[in-house]
Design an enzyme around this catalytic site. Structure first.
Site, PDB file in Angstrom:
ATOM      1  N   LYS A   1      -3.895 -11.426  12.591  1.00 37.10           N
ATOM      2  CA  LYS A   1      -5.333 -11.424  12.332  1.00 37.10           C
ATOM      3  C   LYS A   1      -5.792 -12.730  11.699  1.00 37.10           C
ATOM      4  O   LYS A   1      -6.753 -13.352  12.153  1.00 37.10           O
ATOM      5  CB  LYS A   1      -5.694 -10.258  11.405  1.00 37.10           C
ATOM      6  CG  LYS A   1      -5.687  -8.905  12.063  1.00 37.10           C
ATOM      7  CD  LYS A   1      -6.157  -7.818  11.115  1.00 37.10           C
ATOM      8  CE  LYS A   1      -7.640  -7.896  10.910  1.00 37.10           C
ATOM      9  NZ  LYS A   1      -8.126  -6.853   9.978  1.00 37.10           N
TER      10      LYS A   1
ATOM     11  N   ASP B   1     -10.506  -9.898   8.019  1.00 41.25           N
ATOM     12  CA  ASP B   1      -9.909  -8.573   7.822  1.00 41.25           C
ATOM     13  C   ASP B   1     -10.835  -7.397   8.094  1.00 41.25           C
ATOM     14  O   ASP B   1     -10.417  -6.410   8.672  1.00 41.25           O
ATOM     15  CB  ASP B   1      -9.368  -8.463   6.391  1.00 41.25           C
ATOM     16  CG  ASP B   1      -8.438  -7.279   6.207  1.00 41.25           C
ATOM     17  OD1 ASP B   1      -7.657  -6.982   7.128  1.00 41.25           O
ATOM     18  OD2 ASP B   1      -8.492  -6.648   5.138  1.00 41.25           O
TER      19      ASP B   1
ATOM     20  N   SER C   1      -2.240  -5.018  10.109  1.00 37.08           N
ATOM     21  CA  SER C   1      -1.858  -6.100   9.195  1.00 37.08           C
ATOM     22  C   SER C   1      -0.585  -6.782   9.687  1.00 37.08           C
ATOM     23  O   SER C   1       0.313  -6.146  10.241  1.00 37.08           O
ATOM     24  CB  SER C   1      -1.637  -5.550   7.783  1.00 37.08           C
ATOM     25  OG  SER C   1      -2.827  -5.031   7.261  1.00 37.08           O
ATOM     26  N   ALA C   2      -0.521  -8.103   9.467  1.00 42.46           N
ATOM     27  CA  ALA C   2       0.633  -8.925   9.826  1.00 42.46           C
ATOM     28  C   ALA C   2       0.862  -9.000  11.335  1.00 42.46           C
ATOM     29  O   ALA C   2       1.976  -9.214  11.783  1.00 42.46           O
ATOM     30  CB  ALA C   2       1.900  -8.437   9.106  1.00 42.46           C
ATOM     31  N   CYS C   3      -0.199  -8.825  12.127  1.00 44.70           N
ATOM     32  CA  CYS C   3      -0.093  -8.945  13.582  1.00 44.70           C
ATOM     33  C   CYS C   3      -0.938 -10.111  14.112  1.00 44.70           C
ATOM     34  O   CYS C   3      -1.365 -10.089  15.257  1.00 44.70           O
ATOM     35  CB  CYS C   3      -0.504  -7.643  14.251  1.00 44.70           C
ATOM     36  SG  CYS C   3       0.718  -6.321  14.130  1.00 44.70           S
TER      37      CYS C   3
ATOM     38  N   TYR D   1      -0.993  -3.435  -7.432  1.00 48.11           N
ATOM     39  CA  TYR D   1      -0.929  -4.203  -6.195  1.00 48.11           C
ATOM     40  C   TYR D   1      -2.268  -4.186  -5.457  1.00 48.11           C
ATOM     41  O   TYR D   1      -2.992  -3.184  -5.474  1.00 48.11           O
ATOM     42  CB  TYR D   1       0.174  -3.657  -5.280  1.00 48.11           C
ATOM     43  CG  TYR D   1       0.069  -4.184  -3.873  1.00 48.11           C
ATOM     44  CD1 TYR D   1       0.532  -5.460  -3.552  1.00 48.11           C
ATOM     45  CD2 TYR D   1      -0.557  -3.451  -2.876  1.00 48.11           C
ATOM     46  CE1 TYR D   1       0.382  -5.971  -2.274  1.00 48.11           C
ATOM     47  CE2 TYR D   1      -0.709  -3.949  -1.588  1.00 48.11           C
ATOM     48  CZ  TYR D   1      -0.232  -5.211  -1.299  1.00 48.11           C
ATOM     49  OH  TYR D   1      -0.395  -5.717  -0.037  1.00 48.11           O
ATOM     50  N   GLY D   2      -2.559  -5.246  -4.721  1.00 44.37           N
ATOM     51  CA  GLY D   2      -3.821  -5.470  -4.031  1.00 44.37           C
ATOM     52  C   GLY D   2      -4.550  -4.280  -3.474  1.00 44.37           C
ATOM     53  O   GLY D   2      -5.535  -3.807  -4.042  1.00 44.37           O
TER      54      GLY D   2
ATOM     55  N   LYS E   1      -9.612  -1.992   1.019  1.00 41.88           N
ATOM     56  CA  LYS E   1      -9.422  -0.916   1.987  1.00 41.88           C
ATOM     57  C   LYS E   1     -10.107   0.379   1.539  1.00 41.88           C
ATOM     58  O   LYS E   1     -10.663   1.113   2.361  1.00 41.88           O
ATOM     59  CB  LYS E   1      -7.932  -0.654   2.203  1.00 41.88           C
ATOM     60  CG  LYS E   1      -7.098  -1.879   2.528  1.00 41.88           C
ATOM     61  CD  LYS E   1      -7.534  -2.583   3.792  1.00 41.88           C
ATOM     62  CE  LYS E   1      -6.509  -3.648   4.187  1.00 41.88           C
ATOM     63  NZ  LYS E   1      -6.915  -4.458   5.325  1.00 41.88           N
TER      64      LYS E   1
ATOM     65  N   ARG F   1       0.843  -1.190   0.000  1.00 43.71           N
ATOM     66  CA  ARG F   1       0.000   0.000   0.000  1.00 43.71           C
ATOM     67  C   ARG F   1       0.880   1.243   0.000  1.00 43.71           C
ATOM     68  O   ARG F   1       1.884   1.302   0.715  1.00 43.71           O
ATOM     69  CB  ARG F   1      -0.894   0.038   1.245  1.00 43.71           C
ATOM     70  CG  ARG F   1      -1.950  -1.023   1.313  1.00 43.71           C
ATOM     71  CD  ARG F   1      -2.955  -0.684   2.423  1.00 43.71           C
ATOM     72  NE  ARG F   1      -2.300  -0.371   3.683  1.00 43.71           N
ATOM     73  CZ  ARG F   1      -2.057  -1.243   4.652  1.00 43.71           C
ATOM     74  NH1 ARG F   1      -2.406  -2.508   4.491  1.00 43.71           N
ATOM     75  NH2 ARG F   1      -1.476  -0.876   5.774  1.00 43.71           N
TER      76      ARG F   1
ATOM     77  N   HIS G   1     -11.605  -2.331  10.621  1.00 40.59           N
ATOM     78  CA  HIS G   1     -10.524  -3.224  10.208  1.00 40.59           C
ATOM     79  C   HIS G   1     -10.459  -4.373  11.214  1.00 40.59           C
ATOM     80  O   HIS G   1      -9.546  -4.482  12.008  1.00 40.59           O
ATOM     81  CB  HIS G   1      -9.219  -2.421  10.182  1.00 40.59           C
ATOM     82  CG  HIS G   1      -8.073  -3.132   9.559  1.00 40.59           C
ATOM     83  ND1 HIS G   1      -6.765  -2.860   9.883  1.00 40.59           N
ATOM     84  CD2 HIS G   1      -8.017  -4.094   8.607  1.00 40.59           C
ATOM     85  CE1 HIS G   1      -5.955  -3.614   9.169  1.00 40.59           C
ATOM     86  NE2 HIS G   1      -6.695  -4.377   8.396  1.00 40.59           N
TER      87      HIS G   1
ATOM     88  N   SER H   1       4.341 -10.481   0.605  1.00 42.69           N
ATOM     89  CA  SER H   1       3.751 -11.371  -0.398  1.00 42.69           C
ATOM     90  C   SER H   1       2.417 -11.906   0.104  1.00 42.69           C
ATOM     91  O   SER H   1       2.192 -12.029   1.306  1.00 42.69           O
ATOM     92  CB  SER H   1       4.709 -12.518  -0.728  1.00 42.69           C
ATOM     93  OG  SER H   1       5.089 -13.220   0.433  1.00 42.69           O
ATOM     94  N   ARG H   2       1.538 -12.243  -0.838  1.00 42.34           N
ATOM     95  CA  ARG H   2       0.142 -12.503  -0.478  1.00 42.34           C
ATOM     96  C   ARG H   2      -0.420 -13.749  -1.134  1.00 42.34           C
ATOM     97  O   ARG H   2       0.073 -14.210  -2.171  1.00 42.34           O
ATOM     98  CB  ARG H   2      -0.718 -11.312  -0.920  1.00 42.34           C
ATOM     99  CG  ARG H   2      -0.356  -9.993  -0.253  1.00 42.34           C
ATOM    100  CD  ARG H   2      -0.964  -9.873   1.111  1.00 42.34           C
ATOM    101  NE  ARG H   2      -0.588  -8.639   1.789  1.00 42.34           N
ATOM    102  CZ  ARG H   2      -1.314  -8.076   2.746  1.00 42.34           C
ATOM    103  NH1 ARG H   2      -2.449  -8.629   3.130  1.00 42.34           N
ATOM    104  NH2 ARG H   2      -0.908  -6.971   3.340  1.00 42.34           N
TER     105      ARG H   2
END
Length: 643
Positions: free
Chosen positions: A317, A338, A313-315, A262-263, A271, A115, A291, A426-427
């Site tokens: 979830k 999410d 994010s990346a914690c 990108y996403g 988002k 993002r 969120h 990466s996703r």
């Protein structure tokens, strides 16, 4: 230019790209008048002719601006999806992963991997609608403002002719189950088949959405283009990193994104719609767009409750949303990983839907030991982006286990082990229906009832494992003062602890002070207010080791949370709020857990924390901060000083 509707892809996409007459139904001049005449005429396919006037007008304006070679209205069919995959394979955007069932690998341009929060803006006539008073005229961490004239200039500098030689795809999509009173509809226009396919996974698209639009013509307009770049290296992944910009104009229900494929920058239902515009709609209509993950938890007695939880994010979830509980007799089912849209029903119950249709999860750190449910979900009908590729046509990323020999890294090079094989952000983009523990009510039009709200982040020191708010206002303060280590989901580098209120810092669609007032307005007569808790799975000891095992063992914390929702007397009061009584947290068979340190409240740490929160409130929010938040901060300082 030709505008047409493909009912089915019956030939290879090259024929489609070469403008095969089989699909062309009407040729248009580029003038606005010609567009208007043709779009009203009977020469168009029935599905285009049946579009509502507002949707047709949106397509017309976008086509006139972007000048695509073709326009294709997406119907969401399997034939369409297959042709998109074939097209992207031919273009070099995707490659098949033969080790799995209908899985694909995409590699983005190295400049288009996350993002771009610094280039994401909210437009309004008044700056204070977007940015709190303390940051007026300055760079704010709680929202980037752009004036209407600058918004219009950004569009006119980028979009004219940006789709020449490309197809413009029109994606009617629903955020949430089609027809649910909690759902909203959008129409995204894009020139990226990768975005079309990903939106097919992440939202509900196609004919049912068009039918819903005929009943209610309100929709969010989403215009996206990967752009045209002169930068070397972007040919295989079209983008324009130097001029990327993401714009939102809530007053007009409009999102405009340029330059990134990108996403979060290009899947505009995510988002941009679900949170930034969603938060504005929620405030306007009296609900919450957050969120947050949503999980259903059934205890050994068969009682089922639902919890919403907000983490950056990346914690953790996705790990919590797909938890395999270690406590016997507990069952966890996933509603969403999410985003949660929540609204009180006529009986005063807070109900939530997951507005998404898939998971766009961070791959690194996901493994059979940390999240076996995610690993069971992703190897079918999935697009992986920027992960490493194995020699046998599979994928690998850091945290997945021992790296096999002969890996190709995320940049398409032979991995030299000097840098991560998979990009840290990466996703995987996976249909929610793949999840083996998807909740039976995940598509309920009414939503699921929320008993508790969890807030949390990645805090290596000072913050206890779990703290219950004393009341709703205290819980709102917990959310307003959240801090967490920065993650790879955004542009920030390093492990600096950042303020991330409600895990919404990059996603507020309006003034943060007003957002807090909206939360504070929720308690009303007849409403059953969920309890609010703050959790921290990531506290470390003096040697840098985690004090709590996390993952499935977090079910022990949820057990205590649900018992507190039943008002069980299993808590003690502290300067921060309520924590478990001694021995109230089930740690059976966990071994030596240093509970004293895990729940300790270091006085000096918390005095500094309170000062940091106060500084943040003053410098970022100022006079827009509700008085209730200053009162809560004073209470925190007093409690800690007297402890």
């Amino acid at each position: 230019m030709k505008i047409f509707k493909m009912l089915h892809f019956k030939t290879v996409p090259e024929d489609y790209i070469r403008k095969t007459a089989e699909f062309a139904q009407v040729a248009l001049n580029c003038s606005r008048a010609a567009h208007q005449t043709a779009l009203r005429g009977n020469k168009l396919s029935p599905q285009i002719a049946a579009l509502t006037p507002k949707v047709r007008a949106f397509i017309e304006r976008s086509a006139a601006l972007c000048e695509p070679e073709h326009v294709h209205v997406c119907d969401g069919s399997e034939a369409e999806a297959s042709a998109l995959l074939q097209l992207m394979q031919n273009q070099g955007t995707l490659k098949p992963l033969p080790k799995y069932d209908n899985c694909w690998l995409a590699r983005t341009d190295p400049a288009d991997v996350a993002r771009v929060e610094s280039r994401t803006f909210i437009c309004s006539e008044r700056e204070r609608d977007v940015v709190p008073a303390a940051r007026a005229g300055q760079k704010s961490a709680l929202g980037n403002y752009i004036a209407p004239n600058d918004y219009d200039k950004a569009v006119t500098e980028r979009f004219p002719g940006c789709m020449r030689g490309r197809t413009m795809y029109v994606i009617p999509f629903s955020m949430g189950p089609v027809g649910s009173p909690l759902s909203k509809i959008g129409v995204e226009i894009t020139d990226s088949p990768y975005v079309v396919y990903s939106m097919r996974v992440m939202t509900r698209i196609g004919a049912s959405v068009l039918e819903a639009l005929r009943k209610d013509e309100h929709f969010v307009r989403c215009l996206h283009s990967v752009g045209r770049s002169q930068t070397p290296g972007t040919a295989g992944w079209p983008c324009d990193p130097a001029r990327t910009i993401i714009l939102h104009r809530p007053a007009d229900s409009e999102i405009v994104s340029y330059g990134s494929g990108y996403g979060g920058n290009s899947l505009l239902g995510k988002k941009c719609f679900a949170l930034r515009l969603g938060s504005v709609l929620a405030r306007r209509e009296g609900w919450l767009a957050e969120h947050m993950l949503i999980v259903g938890i059934t205890d050994p007695r068969g009682r089922k409750r639902y919890i919403a939880a907000a983490f950056p994010s990346a914690c953790g979830k996705t790990n919590l949303a797909m938890m395999t509980p270690s406590l016997p007799g507990y069952k966890v089912e996933c509603v969403g990983d999410d985003i949660a849209w929540m609204k009180f029903d006529g009986d005063g119950v807070l109900r939530a839907i997951n507005p998404e249709n898939g998971f766009f999860g961070v791959a690194p750190g996901t493994s059979s030991s940390t999240n076996p449910i995610a690993m069971a979900s992703v190897f079918k009908n999935t697009v992986f982006t920027n992960v490493a590729e194995t020699k046998d046509g599979g994928v690998w990323w850091e945290g997945m286990g021992t790296a096999p020999e002969g890996l190709t890294d995320w940049k398409g090079k032979q991995w030299d082990r000097k840098a991560p094989a998979a990009h840290p952000n990466s996703r995987f983009c996976t249909p929610a229906e793949n999840c083996p523990i998807i909740d039976s009510e995940w598509e309920s039009a009414a939503g699921v009832p929320i008993s508790a709200i969890l807030l949390g982040g990645r805090r290596p020191e000072g913050v206890p494992l779990v703290v219950e708010a004393r009341d709703w206002a205290h819980g709102v303060f917990m959310g307003a003062s959240m801090r967490s280590e920065a993650t790879a989901a955004a542009e920030h580098a390093g492990k600096v602890v950042m303020h991330d209120p409600f895990a919404m810092r990059p996603f507020f669609g309006y003034n943060f002070g007003e957002y807090l007032r909206h939360w504070l307005s929720m308690p009303q007569a007849g409403r059953q207010m969920p309890k609010i808790f703050h959790v921290n799975w990531f506290r470390k000891d003096s040697e840098g080791k985690f004090l709590w095992p996390g993952f499935g063992e977090n079910s022990r914390v949820l057990d205590w949370v649900l018992r507190r929702c039943e008002e069980e007397d299993c808590h003690v009061e502290t300067p921060l709020g309520y924590i478990p009584k001694e021995n109230a947290l089930n740690t059976k068979d966990l071994g030596n857990i240093n509970m004293k340190e895990l729940f300790s409240i270091p006085k000096e740490f918390w005095l500094q924390e309170a000062d940091a929160i106060g500084k943040y409130f003053k410098e970022e929010v100022g006079e827009d901060l509700p008085n209730e938040m200053w009162d809560q901060l004073m209470t925190l300082k007093k409690n800690v000083q007297n402890s």
